[in-house]
Design a protein around this motif. Structure first.
Motif, mmCIF file in Angstrom:
data_model
loop_
_atom_site.group_PDB
_atom_site.id
_atom_site.type_symbol
_atom_site.label_atom_id
_atom_site.label_comp_id
_atom_site.label_asym_id
_atom_site.label_seq_id
_atom_site.Cartn_x
_atom_site.Cartn_y
_atom_site.Cartn_z
ATOM 1 N N PRO A 87 32.687 0.101 13.858
ATOM 2 C CA PRO A 87 32.492 0.318 12.417
ATOM 3 C C PRO A 87 31.339 1.271 12.093
ATOM 4 O O PRO A 87 31.415 2.022 11.119
ATOM 5 C CB PRO A 87 32.191 -1.080 11.874
ATOM 6 N N GLU A 88 30.301 1.293 12.924
ATOM 7 C CA GLU A 88 29.164 2.175 12.652
ATOM 8 C C GLU A 88 29.493 3.646 12.900
ATOM 9 O O GLU A 88 28.794 4.528 12.419
ATOM 10 C CB GLU A 88 27.943 1.758 13.485
ATOM 11 N N ALA A 89 30.550 3.923 13.629
ATOM 12 C CA ALA A 89 30.943 5.307 13.924
ATOM 13 C C ALA A 89 32.242 5.697 13.218
ATOM 14 O O ALA A 89 32.844 6.704 13.556
ATOM 15 C CB ALA A 89 31.098 5.482 15.429
ATOM 16 N N ARG A 90 32.648 4.911 12.246
ATOM 17 C CA ARG A 90 33.958 5.112 11.621
ATOM 18 C C ARG A 90 34.080 6.475 10.940
ATOM 19 O O ARG A 90 35.110 7.139 11.054
ATOM 20 C CB ARG A 90 34.246 3.991 10.635
ATOM 21 N N LEU A 91 33.043 6.926 10.246
ATOM 22 C CA LEU A 91 33.132 8.211 9.543
ATOM 23 C C LEU A 91 33.350 9.363 10.521
ATOM 24 O O LEU A 91 34.235 10.204 10.316
ATOM 25 C CB LEU A 91 31.871 8.448 8.712
ATOM 26 N N LEU A 92 32.572 9.397 11.597
ATOM 27 C CA LEU A 92 32.745 10.454 12.594
ATOM 28 C C LEU A 92 34.088 10.328 13.308
ATOM 29 O O LEU A 92 34.714 11.336 13.654
ATOM 30 C CB LEU A 92 31.603 10.429 13.609
ATOM 31 N N ALA A 93 34.556 9.106 13.510
ATOM 32 C CA ALA A 93 35.841 8.900 14.175
ATOM 33 C C ALA A 93 36.994 9.399 13.299
ATOM 34 O O ALA A 93 37.935 10.026 13.800
ATOM 35 C CB ALA A 93 36.031 7.431 14.517
ATOM 36 N N VAL A 94 36.929 9.143 12.004
ATOM 37 C CA VAL A 94 37.971 9.634 11.093
ATOM 38 C C VAL A 94 37.932 11.152 11.027
ATOM 39 O O VAL A 94 38.974 11.817 10.981
ATOM 40 C CB VAL A 94 37.816 8.981 9.702
ATOM 41 N N LEU A 95 36.745 11.727 11.057
ATOM 42 C CA LEU A 95 36.625 13.189 11.105
ATOM 43 C C LEU A 95 37.222 13.728 12.403
ATOM 44 O O LEU A 95 37.898 14.763 12.404
ATOM 45 C CB LEU A 95 35.158 13.586 10.966
ATOM 46 N N GLU A 96 37.003 13.043 13.502
ATOM 47 C CA GLU A 96 37.601 13.436 14.783
ATOM 48 C C GLU A 96 39.126 13.398 14.709
ATOM 49 O O GLU A 96 39.807 14.313 15.190
ATOM 50 C CB GLU A 96 37.119 12.507 15.892
ATOM 51 N N ASP A 124 38.005 4.644 18.292
ATOM 52 C CA ASP A 124 36.632 4.476 17.803
ATOM 53 C C ASP A 124 36.607 3.994 16.357
ATOM 54 O O ASP A 124 35.780 3.168 15.991
ATOM 55 C CB ASP A 124 35.859 5.787 17.924
ATOM 56 N N ALA A 125 37.495 4.518 15.523
ATOM 57 C CA ALA A 125 37.532 4.087 14.123
ATOM 58 C C ALA A 125 37.881 2.607 14.024
ATOM 59 O O ALA A 125 37.379 1.894 13.146
ATOM 60 C CB ALA A 125 38.539 4.922 13.339
ATOM 61 N N TRP A 126 38.725 2.148 14.904
ATOM 62 C CA TRP A 126 39.155 0.748 14.882
ATOM 63 C C TRP A 126 38.085 -0.188 15.436
ATOM 64 O O TRP A 126 37.866 -1.274 14.913
ATOM 65 C CB TRP A 126 40.439 0.617 15.697
ATOM 66 N N SER A 127 37.398 0.237 16.490
ATOM 67 C CA SER A 127 36.525 -0.699 17.206
ATOM 68 C C SER A 127 35.032 -0.524 16.931
ATOM 69 O O SER A 127 34.256 -1.424 17.258
ATOM 70 C CB SER A 127 36.765 -0.580 18.711
ATOM 71 N N TRP A 141 42.247 13.493 21.832
ATOM 72 C CA TRP A 141 41.162 13.361 20.861
ATOM 73 C C TRP A 141 41.600 12.496 19.681
ATOM 74 O O TRP A 141 40.813 11.722 19.150
ATOM 75 C CB TRP A 141 40.699 14.726 20.381
ATOM 76 N N PHE A 142 42.863 12.616 19.264
ATOM 77 C CA PHE A 142 43.402 11.774 18.207
ATOM 78 C C PHE A 142 43.328 10.298 18.622
ATOM 79 O O PHE A 142 42.849 9.453 17.859
ATOM 80 C CB PHE A 142 44.846 12.179 17.900
ATOM 81 N N SER A 143 43.785 10.000 19.832
ATOM 82 C CA SER A 143 43.759 8.622 20.326
ATOM 83 C C SER A 143 42.332 8.087 20.417
ATOM 84 O O SER A 143 42.055 6.938 20.050
ATOM 85 C CB SER A 143 44.422 8.533 21.701
#
Length: 100
Positions: free
Chosen positions: A66-75, A61-64, A54-56
């Motif tokens: 941008p529209e999902a970056r907030l949820l990806a950082v939360l993940e 997702d955070a890197w690739s 899940w970390f990976s």
């Protein structure tokens, strides 16, 4: 892990692929959480392994995306919490001070 499953449900259940989202993203964290709460050491280990996945996924997702970056950082943050919780017992035993 319940928070991670809720995050995945929020993120993937609206995409029209309900069965896939439940089987791949929401089901495994919930199943592992239930087994860990019942005291399964094996489930705690697999929770740590899942946390690494899940970390990976969150970093990717955070890197690739941008529209999902907030949820990806939360993940990523929730995955780190899962990894820490899964490793806590072993780490505390390893670094416990010996008496006497």
């Amino acid at each position: 892990m319940g928070a991670l499953a809720a995050l995945f449900a929020l993120r993937y259940l609206g995409g029209g692929h309900l069965a896939a989202a439940l089987l791949v993203f929401v089901g495994p964290p919930l199943l592992l959480m239930a087994l860990v709460l019942r005291g399964s050491a094996r489930a705690a280990f697999w929770s740590g392994v899942g946390g690494l996945l899940w970390f990976s996924h969150g970093v990717m997702d955070a890197w690739s995306l941008p529209e999902a970056r907030l949820l990806a950082v939360l993940e990523v943050a929730l995955a780190l919490a899962v990894i820490a919780a899964a490793s806590w017992r072993g780490l505390s035993a390893r670094f416990r001070r010996r008496r006497g």
